[in-house]
Each structure stands twice: as C-alpha cells, then as structure tokens.
Design an enzyme around this catalytic site. Structure first.
Site, PDB file in Angstrom:
ATOM      1  N   VAL A 232       0.853  -1.185   0.000  1.00 45.77           N
ATOM      2  CA  VAL A 232       0.000   0.000   0.000  1.00 45.77           C
ATOM      3  C   VAL A 232       0.889   1.235   0.000  1.00 45.77           C
ATOM      4  O   VAL A 232       1.737   1.396   0.878  1.00 45.77           O
ATOM      5  CB  VAL A 232      -0.932   0.034   1.230  1.00 45.77           C
ATOM      6  CG1 VAL A 232      -1.795   1.289   1.194  1.00 45.77           C
ATOM      7  CG2 VAL A 232      -1.803  -1.214   1.278  1.00 45.77           C
ATOM      8  N   HIS A 233       0.689   2.079  -0.972  1.00 46.28           N
ATOM      9  CA  HIS A 233       1.429   3.333  -1.030  1.00 46.28           C
ATOM     10  C   HIS A 233       0.998   4.208   0.146  1.00 46.28           C
ATOM     11  O   HIS A 233      -0.180   4.217   0.519  1.00 46.28           O
ATOM     12  CB  HIS A 233       1.121   4.036  -2.357  1.00 46.28           C
ATOM     13  CG  HIS A 233       2.059   5.147  -2.686  1.00 46.28           C
ATOM     14  ND1 HIS A 233       2.004   6.373  -2.049  1.00 46.28           N
ATOM     15  CD2 HIS A 233       3.055   5.234  -3.589  1.00 46.28           C
ATOM     16  CE1 HIS A 233       2.931   7.160  -2.556  1.00 46.28           C
ATOM     17  NE2 HIS A 233       3.590   6.498  -3.487  1.00 46.28           N
ATOM     18  N   PRO A 234       1.933   4.957   0.758  1.00 46.31           N
ATOM     19  CA  PRO A 234       1.543   5.742   1.936  1.00 46.31           C
ATOM     20  C   PRO A 234       0.576   6.886   1.639  1.00 46.31           C
ATOM     21  O   PRO A 234      -0.098   7.365   2.554  1.00 46.31           O
ATOM     22  CB  PRO A 234       2.882   6.279   2.449  1.00 46.31           C
ATOM     23  CG  PRO A 234       3.812   6.195   1.294  1.00 46.31           C
ATOM     24  CD  PRO A 234       3.372   5.010   0.500  1.00 46.31           C
ATOM     25  N   TRP A 235       0.477   7.308   0.361  1.00 43.20           N
ATOM     26  CA  TRP A 235      -0.360   8.474   0.070  1.00 43.20           C
ATOM     27  C   TRP A 235      -1.387   8.248  -1.038  1.00 43.20           C
ATOM     28  O   TRP A 235      -2.259   9.076  -1.234  1.00 43.20           O
ATOM     29  CB  TRP A 235       0.512   9.673  -0.308  1.00 43.20           C
ATOM     30  CG  TRP A 235       1.423  10.067   0.814  1.00 43.20           C
ATOM     31  CD1 TRP A 235       1.049  10.591   2.025  1.00 43.20           C
ATOM     32  CD2 TRP A 235       2.831   9.928   0.854  1.00 43.20           C
ATOM     33  NE1 TRP A 235       2.154  10.801   2.807  1.00 43.20           N
ATOM     34  CE2 TRP A 235       3.270  10.405   2.126  1.00 43.20           C
ATOM     35  CE3 TRP A 235       3.790   9.459  -0.043  1.00 43.20           C
ATOM     36  CZ2 TRP A 235       4.606  10.414   2.498  1.00 43.20           C
ATOM     37  CZ3 TRP A 235       5.127   9.475   0.326  1.00 43.20           C
ATOM     38  CH2 TRP A 235       5.519   9.945   1.588  1.00 43.20           C
TER      39      TRP A 235
END
Length: 395
Positions: A232-235
């Site tokens: 999961v990308h942080p943003w």
C-alpha cells in the site's frame, strides 16, 4: 539515412562485467567506434554462464548481451612490450572508459596526468563502486548489489517480520552506466568549446543514491521512513501490483481524477462518492477495508491485460506485469525496436534489448555483431605503429 550521432568518435573500452560494457555498448549503438581492449585470450566475461549453444560451439550470453557492435584488440596493458602500442592507441582515441577499482590505471603508469600528456583531448571515464575521489569506501570492491544495499535501494526494508530483498536486476550497474554515458557526452560537448578533454568519475553508490531521492527527501522533509516493499502506497491507493484472473498488473491511481476514472471503469458509483475516499491519503488509509475487497472481486473477472487495457484507455495508468518471455513477443517492444535480433555467429542470432534513445531523423543502422578476441588487431593497431608478434598473431 542520417549519419550516426557519434560517428567519428573513437572509444577505448577497457571494461568488463556490466557497468562498463553496458555504457560502451550504448555508445556503439550511437555510432561510435568502440574498440574493446582485451587481455590476450579475451576478457573474463567471455566465459561466464549462461551459455548459448551454436554450431560453432558455446558462447557466453553474459558477454553477448553487453558487447554488440564493438571491435576487439588484444594486448597486455601492463607489459612494457605492449606499452608503446597502448599509448599510440590512447593518442588516437576520443574517449577511454574503464571500470576497474580505483588505482588500477595508475598502477599501469596511466594516471590522469599521463593520459592528458598523451592526449589532451581525451575524455577519461571511470565507473567504480564508490568513486575515485577521497572517501571512506573508495577502495572497497563493489558489484551492483553492494551499491544498491548501501544506497538503500531494496524492495523492502528489514523488520522483524520480513527480510530485505534485492531489486533483482543489476540497477547498480546499469544506472551508473547511463550516468557515465551522460557524462561522456557532456564532456565531448564541452570539448567542442575548450578543445580539451575531461575526467568523468562515476560511482555506482552515487548513482543508486540518486535513484533513492524520493526516500531521502521524505525522510528529511517529513521524518517518515518509506517502506519500499509495502503493498500500500503511503499516500495513494490503489497503487501497486494486484492479481487478476491469470496474472498480475500494476495500477497507479495517483490523483483524484484517476480515482474517478477508475470507479467509472469498475462500475463503483458508490465508492466514487464515498466521503472516506475522496483524497489520496484517505484512500490509502481505507484501502484494506473499503477498496481491496471490491478490487479483488473486480479483477477476478478479468485477465491482467484486459484490466490494464480498460484502465489505460480511461486514462488510469496501468499495465500488465510481463515476464521476459512476454517481452520477446511484446508488440510494444517490437514497435519501438526494443527487441532486436543480433547475430551471435554466422548462423545463430540472439534476441537482445535494444537502445531506448530514439533520435529523429533516424541515423544509419549500426553494427550489432560480436567480435572474437583480437579480431581487429591488424585493422586498428597496424595503422598506429609496428606491434609485437605475440599481439598480431591473435588477429
């Protein structure tokens, strides 16, 4: 056809393994005359596996993938007997490229000052693990994984639950090669103004650290350690690799318009207006609870290519995850001349990755064959000065 971009430029290639040969191959692709200077019998990678079986015998695929379009001369760069020939060869060259450990050319009596005496217009490019300037790690040996690890370029950072993994491809080598080519071309451009050569010092560690600029900026500016291995990308979300019915694809929903387009393709009218999913940060925070179950359900009905095509045509960045066998038949790669057929022997060819630099109008086709050790001794060296019998005998 237009003349090749680097036509008339002579490059002496003292390199082996990957970082140097990849750089000089790109120069050969651009039309430079690349002369591979090898020890008698040939350089070490000519014998490395995997091997391609031909009617003439076995050839190293390791060597073939990095040495197309080059000429070959053989001499012992360390011997006093071959020194006059070597120095005349240097005088005739525009560029010299090597990827030995720092101090190697100096041990041959060919430091930068001596090279300038021999040829003030010479561009001397070195590729090493940590560079030639004074530094704590200057004399460390390095392969690509060393540079990748020390520069923090790994697919996931170590935690108690998971171990770090290397990127898998030789980025530590090839990215340094690209910077070397860039530096060489810039030095040649400066030479047109000054008339003098330059020294180009490329460190694999530097090249990989520059690739890691995002993590460095985030750590410095936000105090956040980016986990390069997370799903999961942080943003942003969905942003990453996801499984379809027959394989994997990447999906990059990086903006709010991307999210709206994605929802239209997937038929998610409710999620398109869900207040919990209107910003990238919110979508990342709620990915596992709100998006992932629906995404798995939608992708299970489609192949990776079907999903990627639907998304890409709607303006959402996406693509199927392809294996090397897929790339050999990929229509996009063929259309862009990124898979080429290079003759390995008189009756055998090998498919190789092409050169990504495309310049219009297109220059004349360059040579893509491979040279035997010392194949061009007579052509190259005889024009310089008489050379020892043991060198000419291998021509």
């Amino acid at each position: 056809m237009t003349e090749a971009v680097l036509a008339g430029i002579r490059v002496l290639d003292f390199t082996r393994y990957v970082s140097g040969p990849y750089a000089t191959m790109l120069l050969a692709d651009a039309g430079a005359e690349v002369i591979k200077v090898e020890p008698p019998g040939g350089e070490v990678t000519r014998t490395l596996p995997p091997l391609l079986k031909t009617e003439e015998g076995e050839i190293s695929t390791y060597f073939l993938r990095l040495n197309r379009g080059k000429k070959s001369v053989t001499l012992d760069a360390r011997s006093a007997e071959d020194r006059p020939v070597l120095e005349e060869l240097i005088r005739s060259a525009d560029v010299l490229v090597e990827n030995f450990r720092p101090g190697t050319l100096e041990s041959w009596g060919l430091d930068w000052e001596r090279l300038q005496q021999l040829n003030p217009r010479l561009v001397y490019a070195s590729i090493s693990g940590f560079g030639h300037s004074d530094s704590p790690c200057r004399d460390w040996p390095a392969f690509n994984l060393v540079a990748e690890a020390m520069a923090g370029v790994v697919s996931q950072l170590p935690t108690p639950e998971k171990r770090p993994r290397a990127a898998g491809l030789p980025f530590g080598d090839t990215v340094a090669s690209l910077h070397a080519v860039n530096g060489i071309v810039m030095a040649l451009l400066r030479r047109t103004r000054t008339g003098r050569g330059s020294r180009v010092d490329i460190a694999m560690y530097d090249a990989m650290l520059s690739m890691n600029e995002w993590s460095i900026a985030v750590q410095s500016g936000a105090g956040v350690e980016v986990d390069l291995g997370t799903d999961v990308h942080p943003w942003f979300a969905p942003y990453g690799l996801f499984e379809a019915s027959d394989g994997w694809l990447c999906i990059c929903v990086a903006t709010d318009p991307h999210w709206q387009a994605f929802c239209r393709v997937a038929g998610w009218d409710d999620l398109a207006v869900d207040p919990r999913l209107q910003r990238g940060l919110d979508r990342a925070a709620n990915f596992h609870d709100l998006i992932e179950p629906r995404l798995r359900e939608w992708l299970a009905t489609l192949t990776a290519r079907e999903a990627a095509v639907r998304l890409a045509e709607a303006g959402v960045p996406a693509a199927p995850l392809q294996r090397p066998a897929d790339l050999l038949e990929d229509e996009q790669a063929r259309a862009r001349d990124m898979i080429i057929d290079a003759p390995a022997t008189a009756g055998t060819s090998i498919k190789l990755a092409g050169n990504p630099v495309r310049i219009e109008p297109r220059p004349a086709a360059h040579a893509t064959g491979f040279s035997e050790p010392g194949q061009h001794n007579e052509e190259i060296l005889a024009g310089l000065r008489p050379f020892p019998d043991d060198v000419s005998a291998s021509a």
